[in-house]
Each structure stands twice: as C-alpha cells, then as structure tokens.
Design a protein around this motif. Sequence first.
Motif, PDB file in Angstrom:
ATOM      1  N   ARG A 179       6.329  14.775 -20.123  1.00 25.26           N
ATOM      2  CA  ARG A 179       5.176  14.621 -19.234  1.00 25.26           C
ATOM      3  C   ARG A 179       3.870  15.024 -19.935  1.00 25.26           C
ATOM      4  O   ARG A 179       2.831  14.412 -19.703  1.00 25.26           O
ATOM      5  N   TYR A 187       4.288  22.990 -15.393  1.00 30.96           N
ATOM      6  CA  TYR A 187       5.448  23.013 -14.488  1.00 30.96           C
ATOM      7  C   TYR A 187       6.734  22.848 -15.292  1.00 30.96           C
ATOM      8  O   TYR A 187       6.868  21.954 -16.112  1.00 30.96           O
ATOM      9  N   TYR A 188       7.678  23.764 -15.066  1.00 32.19           N
ATOM     10  CA  TYR A 188       9.002  23.663 -15.696  1.00 32.19           C
ATOM     11  C   TYR A 188       9.956  24.458 -14.826  1.00 32.19           C
ATOM     12  O   TYR A 188       9.973  25.694 -14.866  1.00 32.19           O
ATOM     13  N   ASP A 189      10.708  23.757 -14.014  1.00 31.32           N
ATOM     14  CA  ASP A 189      11.524  24.428 -12.991  1.00 31.32           C
ATOM     15  C   ASP A 189      12.863  24.938 -13.525  1.00 31.32           C
ATOM     16  O   ASP A 189      13.655  25.499 -12.770  1.00 31.32           O
ATOM     17  N   ARG A 196       5.374  20.565  -8.173  1.00 28.31           N
ATOM     18  CA  ARG A 196       4.591  20.044  -9.288  1.00 28.31           C
ATOM     19  C   ARG A 196       3.391  19.284  -8.751  1.00 28.31           C
ATOM     20  O   ARG A 196       3.500  18.523  -7.779  1.00 28.31           O
ATOM     21  N   ARG A 231       1.795  23.487 -11.983  1.00 25.50           N
ATOM     22  CA  ARG A 231       2.489  24.150 -10.875  1.00 25.50           C
ATOM     23  C   ARG A 231       1.553  24.261  -9.675  1.00 25.50           C
ATOM     24  O   ARG A 231       0.340  24.442  -9.841  1.00 25.50           O
TER      25      ARG A 231
END
Length: 838
Positions: free
Chosen positions: A618, A761-763, A779, A785
């Motif tokens: 992304r 964002y990195y879940d 996101r 985030r």
Amino acid sequence: MDKNNTIFSGGLKKENVITYIVAIVVFLLITVIYFSPVLEGKKLKQHDITMFKGMSKEIVDHREATGGEEPLWTNSMFGGMPAWQISVKYSGNLMRFVDKAVTLWLPYPINFVFLYFLGFFILMLVLKVDPKVGIIGSIAFALSSYFFIILGAGHTSKAHAIGYMAPVLAGIILTFRGKYWQGALLTAIALSLEILSGHLQMTYYLLIIIIIYGIFKLVESIIEKRMPHFFKATGFLIVAAILAILTHTTNLWATYDYGKDTMRGKPELTKNADIKSGGLDKDYITGWSVGIQETWSLIIPNVKGGASGILGDVKELKEADRSYRDIIAQRTNSYWGDQPGVSGPVYVGVIVMFFFILALFIVKNNMKWVLLIATILSVFLAWGKNWMPFTDFFIDYVPGYNKFRAVSMTLVIAELTIPILAFLGLGKLVSNPEILKDSKKPFYYAFGLTGGILFVIYLFPTLIFDFTSVAEKMQFDQLASSNDAGQVKLYLSNLKNVRIAIFKADVLRSIIFVSLAALLVYLFIIDKLKKIWLISGLGVLILLDMIPINQRYLNNDNFIRGREYEKPFKPGVADNYILNDNDPDFRVLDLTKSTFNDAGCSYFHKSIGGYHGAKLQRYQDLIENSIHNEIQSFYTLSGESTMKDIEEMLSGLQVLNMLNTKYIITNPNTVPIVNKHAFGHAWFANNIVMVDNADEEISAVNKNDLSLTAIVDNKFSEKLKGRSFENEKNSTITLKSYAPNYLVYDFSSSSEQLVVFSEIYYDKGWNAYIDGEQVPYLRANYVLRALVVPEGDHKIEFKFEPKIWVTGERISFASSLILILLILACIGFETKRIIRND
C-alpha cells in the motif's frame, strides 16, 4: 566397527586427518592474505551495509536505550514498517552460536569466504572425491568472482547463504547413500544455518537443485526397485528439514505473514494488472536479466567489459584514434551489456569449465545429469526477459518464483553445480587415469569445446558478439539522426576497437589458462606427471586465474578505517537544523538523494523514503500514485518563486501532509523547507468517504481535503455505522511519548471523534488501547490508522505486539536446543567409537 564408517569417504585415517588439517590451513591462509587489511582493523566499504546502517539506526538506538528490547517496528523508513527484514535479533535461536563456531569466530569477510571453502570441501568428501582434489575444488568454488563481488557490495546474507548450500546438499546425498542418521543430522544443521543467513532467495535456488536431485533419486529407486530405501531416506530428510525450519520459526513465520502485505504479495490495485504476477511485477523481477551473449562471462570475464562505470585510462585506448581517446575514456561505460548495471562478471573459471565438460564424458552416474540439468536451468532462468516465454512459465506457474527479483542471481546455481561436476570429473581422473589412457577423445572434446572455441572467438570476435548495448545503440541512433551521422559512426568505430581489444585480452587470457591446465592433464595421462604434481599444478593455475579477476572488483582499496565504517553518514546543515527539533515524531522528505532508494535520510530522521526491497504494498502504491506527483511540485519552483508560492504549493501536498512531513531537504548545506501545513501527529476527521475497493480508495485520497475527510474502505463500515462526527473546536489530541513500538496520546473532546493518526496501518501487531482497554481501530486514507474515541478525557496507546514474536521465539529456542543436543550427542558417540576402535 569399520573405522571408515564416518560421514567422510576417507574416514579418520592418519593421512586423511593430516589432509583435512592442511585443507583448513590452506583455506585460512588464502582468505587472510587476500583480506589482510582486516588484520589492521579496517573494514570493507559496502553499499548495502551502509544502507543497512541507515535503515536500522532507529532500531539499534532503541535496542541500546532499553537494554536489548527489540522494537520489531521502525518509523525511519517509508512512513513506518515492520523490522522483520531490517534488523531483529532472534535471541531464541541458539544456532547462531553454532554458526560462529563453524566459521571459527573469524571477522567479516574472512568468515564467509572461509565458509565458502569449508562448505564445498565437506561436499567433496561426501562425494568421495580425493581430499586433495577436494581442496583445489574448494578453492575454485570459493574464488568464483560473483562470490567476492557480493562481499564488496555488502550482500552479506547472500554470501552467508551461499556458503551453506554445499553442506546441505552433502547431507541429503549422504542420507540417500544409506547413512540415514548422519546424513539427516548434517542436513538439519546445514539447513538451519542456511536459513539463519536470512536470504530466502538463495535458499529457494538451493531447493531447485534439491528437487532435481530428488526426482532423479525417485526414478532411480523405481528402476532399481528400492522404494523402501527412498521413502526411508526421504522420511529422515523431512524430519531434518522440519527441525531446521522450526529453529527459525519466528523469522520464517513473520516473513511469510509480512510478505503477503508487501510488494511481493498480491497487488491491491488493478492498474497494470498485465505485469502483475501474484508477487512482484514482472518488469521488476526481470529488471536484471543476463544477456545471452553475457553468459560467456562464465569463461571470459570481460565478455561485456566487467563492471559498470566510467572506462577510464585503460591501455586498450591505444586502439582508438588520438582525437577520440579522451571522450571514450571519460564518457564511456566500461560495461556494454544490457543489464541496468553490474558490479562485475560471473566468472566460474575457464579451468573449471574445462573439467566440467570433461566430466560430462567420463562421469557415469546419475549425479552428472542432475548437475547438468541444474546448470542449464540456471542459465535459462538467468536470461529472464531475454527468453520471456520460459521466464513467464516460471513466474506464473512455479510456486514462489515470483517473490524474488533480479533473475540474474539464478546463476548462483550454476556457480555451485559447475564446480561440483568439474571436480567429480577430476576426482574420477586421478583415481582412474586409465579412463583417458584407453581413449583420449573426452580430453580432446573438452579442450576443443573450451580452448578451441575460445581460439575461434579470439580470431573472429564480431562473429557472435556485439560491442554496444541495446541502450547505447538507441542513444547513438538518436545522435546520428540529429547530428553528423558520419562523426557518430566514426566514434562508434573507435569505441568498438577499444572494446574488442579489452575483450580479446581476456579471451587470450582464458586460452592460456585452459591450455596450461590441459597440458598438465595430458602429461598426467601419458605418465609424464605424477598425481600430486597434477593436483598441485592445477591448484596454482586456479589461484593465478581466479584471484586477479576478483581483485579487479574487490581489493585493498575497498577497505576503510573502522571509525568511518561505524559512522557512514555525516549530518549536513539541513540535518542538524532538523535534529534540533524536540518533536519526537515527524517525517522528512529528502530530495537530495534517491528518495526511495537510499537510507541516508533514515539514519538521522523518520523518512518518507528509504531503501528496502519489500516495502508495504500500500505504501508503494501511494508512492507511485500520489507521492511521486507531489514531489514533482518542488521541481516547478524557481529562483523567482516567492514564499507565498512555496506556501501555496505546500498546502496542496495532501498525502505528504497527512504523513506529517514537517521538513523538506532540497540542499544538504542549507536550512530545509519547514512545512507548516503538515497535519501533525493526529487530527479529527469530520467527513467520511466510504469506498468499495483499493482503486476507489487511492483515487479518493487524491481528490479530497484529507485534513477534514477520512477515506475509509467499506469493510470497516461496521466500526462507523450510525456514527457522525462534529467539528469541536476545543477537541485536542497530543502525542505525549514516542517509541517506535509504543505511542501514547492525550485526548480531550466533548463529543465522540474519529481520530486519524499519521502512522502506518498494520493490523498484524499494532493494537490500540483507550484507558488501558484494547479497542478496535481501522484504516483510513489508504495507509493510515484511525480510531473512534468517545467523548471525555482519555489516554490512547498504540502498542506493537505481534503474537508471532512470543510464540515463535519459544518454538525456536526449544527446537534449536534439541538440534544442538543432537550435535553434542553425535560428537560424543563418534569420539567414543574412535577411542574404542583405536
């Protein structure tokens, strides 16, 4: 019990033990003499290591500040990314101590070159090659030019992985020979250390060789009706592989999990779908493809001129007219192949190739076919875009192949298989000279296919070779159409003469070495030369052939003082200005470097760019579809631009502003541009635009005022359902403390708010907490985030807590401990057996 019932063919007879000791001493002497500056405390200056120090600086600083805590995340590159493929110390894996012991705790790069020697020597012994032949075979393998070139470039993990490829094969061969326990243990140890190197691309290429070998063993077992043996050996090897893999649970699990979200995973956008592969783009995979003519570098080092760079004042300039010599020396690339650039050729040695071809005629077992097929496949794959139908098949249908770039690296397979077969052949010859005494045809064939062809090439260099690259031809065609075509043609003629002279010098060099090697063999087969002098003579010739080639690309000039190595970057005026800012978390755009292919900025700051081959997909999409366009705005400024013009331009940089890009460096020796329009650490979004997919999402990012509007994918709609957010002037959110893996904010508002954070964002690890209670987040704006926060005063925390870390480290510790205990048990058993037999 038989004293020869050991891993190695010669057992532990006194004369063989002496040979093994001599081998170790020879390997150490060659390596230490070559890298003598290391003894003076100097270090290799390596581009990739310099970049590594830049990209890992925040991680190292955090590790030191916290007494060894691994942050597992860094914000120093590409807005923020996991540290799995940057710098993580996997303390649970005890095999790192075994790796140090195998390489005798030697300093870099002596340790890895020694490993080249030792690993191949082990394979030679397992293949029952005369140990003396094994020594010169190991020298030939280790001195392959590419293996030294990568050391100079700083590709340390690649070199590390190459060193363990041969021992892995040795373990597998030993297992199929019926020594199940010994072979499986050697396989487990070597494979664990292979994976420890951290270069999965090299491990993948090793797997290709193993698969080819496995297929031949299966067919052989069916024909010979020995399927129980095949299944038993395979079973032992599967257990060994599982144990080896488990020692790296954390690293492999994290890499696999992270890989799905990177450029090597499935694309998010449908744009350019024709070049997508489910992994890397095909253009990216094949960017470095070996030209078909360039393959001849295996026996002619300067077949395409060697390394990229300005030609300089070479002796071959005398072949050009005086009026053209300066321009050719100062403006001409010394490399005329079709790759974007190279650090040197892949030269396995003309002597090695002579014995490889000889072995095709005198080695009679199936191993010959395994090695030949692997070699041919290696070359075909290295051609990449120069044989796209074949490459397309592997990219589209062979699992995992599309995850790796630079197909030129597949030649590593040939660099291993060619010496293996070559010295299997020489071993066969010295153990049974009658094989050529009865018929010298194989000898003549081998010399004719090397020395004979080289002689024809020397006489007629333009018969099959070009002396300008495709890019150069296009450039010169354009010049000819807009300038004096006659002058361009004359320049090209002079350039061609110089390059042909460079080329012919190395062709002649190869002719001399292969002729001398063939002469030694001929004298041996007519009983005019004893075995020991044949082997010694060949060893000297190999050293004289290989070392000078390596020194063209890696020599004493590549070493620098230790202090310069440890601190490769020096801050400029702009850096020092930014470092005086007490704000702990903002980003910097450095336009003075290759923004997305350099980690210099990351050494001092949290960079918009960086240097890494596995960026989050992304973020890469954002670079290509938004950031690149915004960067172009800076190049529209001129000396006549006013502060008003600059401020207007900065206010329109929506994506850079949402990434909290506070400073822009346009000159390292002046004060940077201060961007007052950056959105800050977090802000409130009152409007929400819902989208259905990634294409709509990134399009909306480029069309909306992101300081007020959040772009959200519909898959997060449940978190926002029925909610509306008002613009509260008294609402505040402030970053209170920063660490790469832990962020704390104070929030205050009289109404519920949607907060957007300028954090990636990195879940798969980041968890959000409000007043100590974990809450879901979402996101926004394609990469950031966002969090719904209720009214009132709250403490917001983001913690990077990947479950992989705790679980993986426990498994790695347990499995590596088991493997080490097995090693100790094996050593103890062998020691007792030897004492008992003596």
